[in-house]
Design a protein around this motif. Structure first.
Motif, mmCIF file in Angstrom:
data_model
loop_
_atom_site.group_PDB
_atom_site.id
_atom_site.type_symbol
_atom_site.label_atom_id
_atom_site.label_comp_id
_atom_site.label_asym_id
_atom_site.label_seq_id
_atom_site.Cartn_x
_atom_site.Cartn_y
_atom_site.Cartn_z
ATOM 1 N N ILE A 1 0.838 -1.199 0.000
ATOM 2 C CA ILE A 1 0.000 0.000 0.000
ATOM 3 C C ILE A 1 0.875 1.253 0.000
ATOM 4 O O ILE A 1 0.587 2.230 -0.705
ATOM 5 C CB ILE A 1 -0.960 -0.018 1.211
ATOM 6 C CG1 ILE A 1 -1.957 -1.177 1.062
ATOM 7 C CG2 ILE A 1 -1.702 1.310 1.337
ATOM 8 C CD1 ILE A 1 -2.846 -1.382 2.281
ATOM 9 N N LYS A 2 1.961 1.219 0.772
ATOM 10 C CA LYS A 2 2.897 2.353 0.758
ATOM 11 C C LYS A 2 3.498 2.543 -0.629
ATOM 12 O O LYS A 2 3.658 3.673 -1.109
ATOM 13 C CB LYS A 2 4.003 2.127 1.788
ATOM 14 C CG LYS A 2 3.537 2.241 3.242
ATOM 15 C CD LYS A 2 4.702 2.065 4.210
ATOM 16 C CE LYS A 2 4.246 2.215 5.645
ATOM 17 N NZ LYS A 2 5.370 2.072 6.604
ATOM 18 N N SER A 3 3.845 1.438 -1.288
ATOM 19 C CA SER A 3 4.404 1.529 -2.648
ATOM 20 C C SER A 3 3.380 2.111 -3.614
ATOM 21 O O SER A 3 3.725 2.909 -4.495
ATOM 22 C CB SER A 3 4.846 0.145 -3.128
ATOM 23 O OG SER A 3 5.915 -0.352 -2.347
ATOM 24 N N LEU A 4 2.113 1.713 -3.471
ATOM 25 C CA LEU A 4 1.058 2.271 -4.313
ATOM 26 C C LEU A 4 0.936 3.782 -4.122
ATOM 27 O O LEU A 4 0.806 4.539 -5.100
ATOM 28 C CB LEU A 4 -0.275 1.605 -3.981
ATOM 29 C CG LEU A 4 -0.553 0.233 -4.587
ATOM 30 C CD1 LEU A 4 -1.750 -0.415 -3.901
ATOM 31 C CD2 LEU A 4 -0.817 0.343 -6.091
ATOM 32 N N PHE A 5 0.983 4.235 -2.891
ATOM 33 C CA PHE A 5 0.864 5.674 -2.625
ATOM 34 C C PHE A 5 2.072 6.436 -3.153
ATOM 35 O O PHE A 5 1.932 7.567 -3.637
ATOM 36 C CB PHE A 5 0.677 5.923 -1.117
ATOM 37 C CG PHE A 5 -0.763 5.891 -0.677
ATOM 38 C CD1 PHE A 5 -1.362 7.011 -0.132
ATOM 39 C CD2 PHE A 5 -1.534 4.743 -0.827
ATOM 40 C CE1 PHE A 5 -2.695 6.996 0.262
ATOM 41 C CE2 PHE A 5 -2.854 4.700 -0.435
ATOM 42 C CZ PHE A 5 -3.453 5.835 0.107
ATOM 43 N N ARG A 6 3.269 5.835 -3.089
ATOM 44 C CA ARG A 6 4.454 6.491 -3.651
ATOM 45 C C ARG A 6 4.343 6.601 -5.170
ATOM 46 O O ARG A 6 4.696 7.625 -5.760
ATOM 47 C CB ARG A 6 5.723 5.739 -3.257
ATOM 48 C CG ARG A 6 6.168 5.967 -1.817
ATOM 49 C CD ARG A 6 7.592 5.490 -1.596
ATOM 50 N NE ARG A 6 7.688 4.030 -1.717
ATOM 51 C CZ ARG A 6 7.628 3.189 -0.690
ATOM 52 N NH1 ARG A 6 7.458 3.673 0.538
ATOM 53 N NH2 ARG A 6 7.723 1.893 -0.869
ATOM 54 N N ALA A 7 3.866 5.521 -5.811
ATOM 55 C CA ALA A 7 3.704 5.549 -7.265
ATOM 56 C C ALA A 7 2.658 6.581 -7.670
ATOM 57 O O ALA A 7 2.826 7.306 -8.666
ATOM 58 C CB ALA A 7 3.310 4.166 -7.771
ATOM 59 N N ALA A 8 1.564 6.667 -6.908
ATOM 60 C CA ALA A 8 0.523 7.655 -7.199
ATOM 61 C C ALA A 8 1.053 9.072 -7.034
ATOM 62 O O ALA A 8 0.753 9.966 -7.836
ATOM 63 C CB ALA A 8 -0.691 7.421 -6.289
ATOM 64 N N ALA A 9 1.862 9.281 -6.003
ATOM 65 C CA ALA A 9 2.441 10.609 -5.775
ATOM 66 C C ALA A 9 3.370 11.004 -6.914
ATOM 67 O O ALA A 9 3.371 12.164 -7.361
ATOM 68 C CB ALA A 9 3.188 10.626 -4.442
ATOM 69 N N ALA A 10 4.164 10.047 -7.403
ATOM 70 C CA ALA A 10 5.080 10.330 -8.512
ATOM 71 C C ALA A 10 4.305 10.730 -9.764
ATOM 72 O O ALA A 10 4.691 11.647 -10.497
ATOM 73 C CB ALA A 10 5.956 9.112 -8.794
ATOM 74 N N LEU A 11 3.172 10.045 -10.021
ATOM 75 C CA LEU A 11 2.335 10.393 -11.173
ATOM 76 C C LEU A 11 1.674 11.754 -10.968
ATOM 77 O O LEU A 11 1.640 12.579 -11.891
ATOM 78 C CB LEU A 11 1.276 9.308 -11.384
ATOM 79 C CG LEU A 11 0.262 9.560 -12.509
ATOM 80 C CD1 LEU A 11 0.961 9.686 -13.850
ATOM 81 C CD2 LEU A 11 -0.786 8.451 -12.546
ATOM 82 N N PHE A 12 1.156 11.997 -9.786
ATOM 83 C CA PHE A 12 0.462 13.260 -9.515
ATOM 84 C C PHE A 12 1.373 14.459 -9.766
ATOM 85 O O PHE A 12 0.946 15.475 -10.321
ATOM 86 C CB PHE A 12 -0.027 13.269 -8.061
ATOM 87 C CG PHE A 12 -0.830 14.490 -7.688
ATOM 88 C CD1 PHE A 12 -2.205 14.506 -7.857
ATOM 89 C CD2 PHE A 12 -0.214 15.615 -7.168
ATOM 90 C CE1 PHE A 12 -2.952 15.615 -7.509
ATOM 91 C CE2 PHE A 12 -0.941 16.740 -6.822
ATOM 92 C CZ PHE A 12 -2.320 16.739 -6.998
ATOM 93 N N ARG A 13 2.637 14.333 -9.370
ATOM 94 C CA ARG A 13 3.563 15.476 -9.491
ATOM 95 C C ARG A 13 3.935 15.792 -10.926
ATOM 96 O O ARG A 13 4.443 16.873 -11.214
ATOM 97 C CB ARG A 13 4.821 15.200 -8.661
ATOM 98 C CG ARG A 13 4.548 15.245 -7.156
ATOM 99 C CD ARG A 13 5.644 14.594 -6.355
ATOM 100 N NE ARG A 13 5.237 14.418 -4.970
ATOM 101 C CZ ARG A 13 5.752 13.514 -4.147
ATOM 102 N NH1 ARG A 13 6.700 12.692 -4.571
ATOM 103 N NH2 ARG A 13 5.306 13.408 -2.910
ATOM 104 N N THR A 14 3.673 14.848 -11.846
ATOM 105 C CA THR A 14 3.934 15.143 -13.258
ATOM 106 C C THR A 14 2.752 15.862 -13.916
ATOM 107 O O THR A 14 2.871 16.288 -15.064
ATOM 108 C CB THR A 14 4.236 13.852 -14.039
ATOM 109 O OG1 THR A 14 3.085 12.991 -14.015
ATOM 110 C CG2 THR A 14 5.427 13.114 -13.440
#
Length: 627
Positions: free
Chosen positions: A41-54
């Motif tokens: 779940i932490k990895s999912l949130f990190r991946a989502a954050a990386a996408l959001f910032r683009t």
């Protein structure tokens, strides 16, 4: 009661306001997904954050549909892709996020002119970036208890599967573990790929007008987080537009590969006889070198004319002129007189021409003639050391062979003190210019064997040292030169270098160059703060020619360096850059523990900075934190 009504009204606005979307989720919680560990779940949130910032929704609209292929069809239940069509929403208002559909026909049915159409019995896998105040209490507790990463100011991703009922209502369910793996791979790939999209020439750049995209297909390798690895650490993810683009299965690059797909077309070369331009330190105006003025006291600062010179003296330079003068006086001390080739570079093209190396091998990255080629993708092949070194004569470049009698497994680690010792070790003439490129790998060797105690001890014990190498650029085309690192470690341990940076081409990211039995180089595209935690924990972090004074691009990476508390070394070209870097590190809560010193393996070529005449060398000065 007022607070409750306010929250209810906010939900009503979010759900029924103008723009695409189906509104906030209801009753879903990732902690209830069978097999979804807190780590994933932490990895999912990190991946989502990386996408959001683009910020893909700044350019993309719901009508831009993308095809998705994650691995092979046989990797997934029922031997088919789970949700092979995607659209980004939020650019026109409404929900902010991404919808994944089971077919492009489903996507077309649900995509209206301004709203998402509720079509019965169609499932949508959603990643919606909701405001924290709109999260359901169970999701708020999950975010807090797991310390999950926010995607943006007051935004967290909610991942669910929504389905429209025949009555026009909505049903929500938790995604399965396989669906979460699928959306994880998509988010990681999309963050890398969507910035490469180009609008077609026939699109009119008018506000509110839909703009067509050029046909596009890109494949990247995504590294699975360790908690969900299945049958391999990497998965090939292909994103295409339009969705009808034909998919061809991507072949993973073998670990021995050093060069990837090459550009087929070469653009016109730069003119080697072009006039050298300088920049005024006051107004930043370009001025020809022979028409520029310099400070009469220190001789370091460049101006376009006397007006700017006088103004800059009053505004800033008066207080620093003495410091600049002291730096200029070190020019003699810093110059490397052991070499017998020209070491002052006013025009890189002319310098390369004088040595017969212009447009050849790895030397193409020493001028701007190939600046149109992405790093790591120089056209043509460099088979063998002779071609890689630009047809230097045999004996003028290090052979791709071990060092007889050197580091032959003894317990004492032999150190290299500088270029003279290295050239003698390799029987190279001092007329050979290879030090201009070897400065990068030899600086790494100097750090891991002489400066970083932890990595030095590992090598002495025959263990592997892991280096996180930040911000590679030209080095991505210098793999033949980096092979020298493996030879210098002959008999004592091994090196694993992870090159992380935004310049790593997407089709190189996720691959490994097995250069020798003692040296492996991994490649990861992205910012260090986004990619670093997915890599093996480093013994040392290295950033060469770091440009720390550009703090905006370093803030997140320095936060990670601080939290890891791993020995980290930087190089800068000039002393004034080091002084500026110190201030940046202090603002980031880091303090110099290895003082600024001249790097014995700096490039012997003195650069000419645009706005000053200070002694400047690639990898000129070295300093460290957390040592």
């Amino acid at each position: 009661m007022e607070v409750h009504l306010k929250d209810l009204f906010a939900r009503f606005q979010e759900q029924f306001g103008l723009g695409p979307g189906l509104g906030p989720s209801c009753g879903t919680l990732l902690l209830k997904v069978e097999g979804a560990s807190p780590a994933f779940i932490k990895s999912l949130f990190r991946a989502a954050a990386a996408l959001f910032r683009t910020e893909p929704w700044k350019r993309l609209r719901p009508k831009h549909l993308f095809g998705i292929q994650v691995g092979k069809d046989t990797d997934w239940p029922n031997k088919k892709q789970l949700f092979p069509c995607a659209q980004f929403i939020g650019g026109d208002g409404g929900d902010l996020g991404v919808h994944l559909f089971k077919s492009d026909q489903d996507a077309l049915k649900m995509t209206g002119a301004r709203e998402t159409i509720r079509v019965p019995n169609i499932e949508v896998l959603r990643v919606i970036f909701e405001q924290e105040s709109l999260l359901f209490p169970s999701n708020k507790r999950m975010v807090k208890s797991l310390s999950l990463e926010s995607s943006g100011p007051d935004r967290f991703p909610v991942i669910d599967v929504a389905r429209c009922t025949s009555a026009g209502g909505l049903q929500f369910r938790n995604p399965t573990l396989e669906e979460l793996r699928y959306v994880y791979a998509f988010m990681k790939a999309a963050a890398l790929v969507h910035p490469l999209l180009q609008f077609s020439n026939d699109s009119m750049h008018r506000r509110g007008r839909f703009m067509n995209l050029e046909p596009f297909m890109e494949t990247v390798d995504v590294q699975w987080p360790p908690e969900v690895t299945k049958g391999g650490d990497l998965v090939a993810v292909t994103i295409s537009h339009p969705t009808s683009q034909v998919y061809e299965e991507k072949k993973l690059v073998p670990t021995s590969a050093k060069y990837m797909e090459q550009p087929k077309e070469e653009l016109p070369m730069a003119d080697p006889n072009s006039v050298t331009l300088r920049h005024c330190s006051m107004c930043d105006k370009e001025v020809q070198d022979d028409q520029s003025l310099c400070c009469g006291r220190c001789g370091a600062v460049v101006y376009c004319g006397p007006v700017c010179q006088k103004q800059h003296w009053k505004d800033a330079h008066k207080g620093s002129c003495g410091l600049y003068k002291a730096m200029m006086e070190r020019e003699e001390e810093l110059s490397m007189k052991v070499f017998v080739f020209p070491c002052f570079i006013e025009n890189p093209c002319k310098w390369l021409e004088s040595l017969g190396l212009h447009h050849k091998g790895m030397w193409r990255r020493k001028c701007k003639c190939y600046s149109h080629c992405p790093f790591g993708l120089l056209p043509g092949k460099t088979n063998g050391m002779l071609e890689a070194w630009g047809s230097l004569n045999d004996g003028e470049f290090p052979k791709d062979s071990t060092l007889p009698g050197y580091l032959s497994g003894g317990s004492n680690l032999t150190l290299l003190s500088g270029w003279s010792e290295y050239y003698n070790l390799r029987s190279l003439p001092m007329s050979s210019p290879v030090s201009a490129i070897l400065s990068h790998p030899l600086t790494i060797h100097y750090i891991v064997t002489a400066l970083a105690i932890i990595s030095k001890n590992c090598l002495v014990k025959g263990k592997e040292v892991i280096v996180h190498y930040l911000g590679p650029a030209a080095e991505l085309d210098w793999m033949p030169a980096f092979s020298e690192l493996g030879h210098l470690l002959n008999g004592l341990g091994s090196l694993q270098i992870v090159m992380i940076g935004p310049e790593v081409p997407s089709n190189l990211s996720g691959t490994v160059a097995g250069i020798s039995g003692r040296l492996r180089i991994h490649f990861a595209r992205g910012m260090y703060q986004e990619q670093g935690s997915y890599q093996s924990s480093p013994h040392v972090v290295i950033a060469l020619n770091s440009g720390l004074e550009n703090y905006g691009s370093w803030e997140g990476a320095l936060d990670l360096v601080k939290s890891m508390n791993v020995p980290t070394f930087f190089t800068e070209r000039s002393e004034i850059s080091c002084a500026n870097a110190k201030q940046v590190l202090r603002r980031a809560g880091l303090h110099i523990t290895h003082p600024v010193t001249p790097n014995p393996f700096r490039s012997p070529l003195r650069d000419q900075a645009p706005s000053n005449n200070l002694p400047s060398f690639s990898n000129g000065f070295i300093f460290g934190v957390n040592t």
